[in-house]
Write a protein that holds these residues in place. Structure first.
Motif, short mmCIF file in Angstrom:
data_model
loop_
_atom_site.label_atom_id
_atom_site.label_comp_id
_atom_site.label_asym_id
_atom_site.label_seq_id
_atom_site.Cartn_x
_atom_site.Cartn_y
_atom_site.Cartn_z
N LEU A 133 0.79 -1.23 0.00
CA LEU A 133 0.00 0.00 0.00
C LEU A 133 0.82 1.28 0.00
CD1 LEU A 133 -2.94 -0.96 2.40
CD2 LEU A 133 -2.68 -1.37 -0.05
N ASN A 134 2.15 1.18 0.05
CA ASN A 134 2.96 2.40 0.01
C ASN A 134 4.03 2.36 -1.08
OD1 ASN A 134 4.34 0.42 1.46
ND2 ASN A 134 5.31 1.86 2.86
N LEU A 135 3.68 1.77 -2.21
CA LEU A 135 4.58 1.86 -3.36
C LEU A 135 4.67 3.31 -3.80
CD1 LEU A 135 3.43 -1.30 -5.34
CD2 LEU A 135 5.74 -0.90 -4.44
N PRO A 136 5.86 3.78 -4.15
CA PRO A 136 6.04 5.20 -4.48
C PRO A 136 5.20 5.69 -5.65
CG PRO A 136 8.16 4.13 -4.14
CD PRO A 136 7.13 3.05 -4.16
N TYR A 137 4.78 4.80 -6.53
CA TYR A 137 4.06 5.20 -7.74
C TYR A 137 2.55 5.27 -7.53
CZ TYR A 137 8.59 3.45 -9.28
OH TYR A 137 9.94 3.21 -9.39
N ASP A 138 2.04 4.77 -6.42
CA ASP A 138 0.61 4.73 -6.16
C ASP A 138 0.17 5.90 -5.29
OD1 ASP A 138 0.17 2.47 -7.62
OD2 ASP A 138 -0.02 1.11 -5.91
N ASP A 139 -1.10 6.30 -5.46
CA ASP A 139 -1.67 7.32 -4.60
C ASP A 139 -2.88 6.75 -3.87
OD1 ASP A 139 -3.81 7.34 -6.42
OD2 ASP A 139 -3.07 9.11 -7.47
N GLU A 140 -3.53 7.60 -3.11
CA GLU A 140 -4.66 7.15 -2.29
C GLU A 140 -5.79 6.56 -3.14
OE1 GLU A 140 -7.43 9.75 0.44
OE2 GLU A 140 -5.43 9.60 1.35
N GLU A 141 -6.02 7.11 -4.31
CA GLU A 141 -7.08 6.61 -5.18
C GLU A 141 -6.78 5.19 -5.66
OE1 GLU A 141 -7.85 9.31 -8.34
OE2 GLU A 141 -8.71 10.85 -7.03
N ASP A 142 -5.50 4.90 -5.92
CA ASP A 142 -5.12 3.54 -6.31
C ASP A 142 -5.41 2.55 -5.18
OD1 ASP A 142 -3.98 4.12 -8.90
OD2 ASP A 142 -2.30 5.04 -7.85
N ILE A 143 -5.16 2.95 -3.95
CA ILE A 143 -5.38 2.09 -2.80
C ILE A 143 -6.86 1.77 -2.65
CG2 ILE A 143 -5.11 1.87 -0.31
CD1 ILE A 143 -2.48 2.00 -2.12
N ILE A 144 -7.70 2.78 -2.78
CA ILE A 144 -9.15 2.58 -2.67
C ILE A 144 -9.66 1.70 -3.80
CG2 ILE A 144 -11.39 3.76 -2.80
CD1 ILE A 144 -10.04 6.12 -1.32
N GLU A 145 -9.20 1.98 -5.01
CA GLU A 145 -9.63 1.17 -6.16
C GLU A 145 -9.17 -0.28 -6.01
OE1 GLU A 145 -11.72 0.65 -9.77
OE2 GLU A 145 -11.72 2.21 -8.23
N GLY A 146 -8.01 -0.48 -5.42
CA GLY A 146 -7.54 -1.84 -5.17
C GLY A 146 -8.50 -2.60 -4.26
N ALA A 147 -8.95 -1.95 -3.20
CA ALA A 147 -9.92 -2.59 -2.30
C ALA A 147 -11.21 -2.92 -3.03
CB ALA A 147 -10.20 -1.66 -1.11
N LYS A 148 -11.64 -2.02 -3.90
CA LYS A 148 -12.88 -2.25 -4.65
C LYS A 148 -12.76 -3.42 -5.61
CE LYS A 148 -14.82 2.44 -4.64
NZ LYS A 148 -15.32 3.55 -5.50
#
Length: 316
Positions: A190-205
């Motif tokens: 969840l803290n890869l340098p290339y990802d942002d908060e929206e990527d994390i939420i979309e991953g959960a979805k």
């Protein structure tokens, strides 16, 4: 839901399933990955070392049977354990001929092994391997779990970290595993340098929509002399702050289906091998901080899980 109803805790899930504590025994096979040997890429994931994730595993020169025996002989008396999960952990455990894979898995069959867990990549799994596991499951009345490394749902991130596959391969593999009725565990960072908060939420979805059974969260750790470690040390790449990681993990859980079991919230690696791991904080303290943030912000697993099942037509 346990832990003050914050999230589904894996240890409690296992205890409910098997009626007692069950311990995972890591197994280390002499295998590599297709993004290391040139099949789909070279040099492996940019954060991964030559040891991969097998820091606590025995040598892969020791047979599967002996690895199990040595670990069980140590863990059994120490923790009064009676049931175990044989966890084929390191590198890509289906990246070998099906007959060889079958022989390795059969070595793990013991009366006190109640489950076999196989960790692999989305692009390294097809019906041949799943047919073998189905046969073993039925012949020996043993549970089978497949663990797929995904790490991020962002295809640009996957390319940047040299995964050698995209989200498409993961979706295909996830659907295939589910069609066999095996439990599916997905690894995410969840803290890869290339990802942002929206990527994390979309991953959960996405994981919720695919109805995966469990998630294993890793906080990024950087092994010395790996490509990503070199970029971070040179100042060319930044990792999000600890506060951001705490928020990301909390939001991921909040958007995740409440039915999905959480294997863990953090990864670990030996301090002497890393330039970065868990923000120089003990894993249990960081875990406590995540839980405290969730409580303070009235968050719990699935509290934002309202987006599936035709959300736009519910009012009609």
């Amino acid at each position: 839901m346990s832990n003050n109803k914050l999230y589904q805790v894996y240890s409690e899930y296992l205890k409910e399933k098997y009626k007692e504590k069950v311990y995972r025994i890591p197994i280390n096979l002499p295998v590599t990955c297709p993004n290391r040997d040139g099949c789909v890429a070279k040099d492996g994931c940019s954060f991964c070392s030559e040891k991969a994730a097998g820091f606590e595993a025995l040598s892969n020169k020791i047979s599967v049977k002996e690895q199990l025996e040595k670990n069980i002989d140590y863990i059994g008396p120490r923790y009064k354990a009676k049931k175990y999960i044989a966890y084929f952990q390191n590198f890509t455990n289906t990246y070998l001929p099906p007959a060889v894979f079958e022989a390795y898995v059969k070595e793990a069959i013991r009366e006190d092994v109640v489950e076999i867990s196989v960790s692999t990549r989305p692009d390294s799994l097809d019906e041949r391997y799943l047919d073998i596991l189905k046969m073993i499951k039925e012949a020996h009345d043993i549970e089978i779990t497949i663990e797929l490394g995904l790490q991020s749902i962002n295809h640009k991130t996957l390319k940047s970290i040299n995964r050698g596959h995209t989200l498409a391969e993961f979706i295909e593999a996830a659907n295939l595993v589910k069609s066999y009725g095996f439990e599916l565990v997905v690894h995410m960072i969840l803290n890869l340098p290339y990802d942002d908060e929206e990527d994390i939420i979309e991953g959960a979805k996405i994981l919720s929509a695919l109805k995966v059974d469990a998630v294993k969260l890793h906080s990024l750790y950087l092994i010395k002399n790996t490509p990503m470690a070199d970029l971070v040390e040179s100042g060319k790449l930044e990792i999000c702050s600890m506060d951001d990681y705490i928020k990301r993990t909390s939001l991921f859980l909040a958007y995740l289906s409440p039915d999905i079991v959480i294997h863990r919230l953090l990864g670990r690696a030996p301090k002497e091998d890393t330039i970065f791991c868990n923000y120089s904080t003990s894993w249990w303290k960081l875990k406590d901080m995540i839980e405290a943030y969730m409580i303070a912000n009235d968050l719990y697993q699935g509290c934002y899980f309202d987006y599936l099942g035709g959300k736009a037509v519910r009012h009609l």
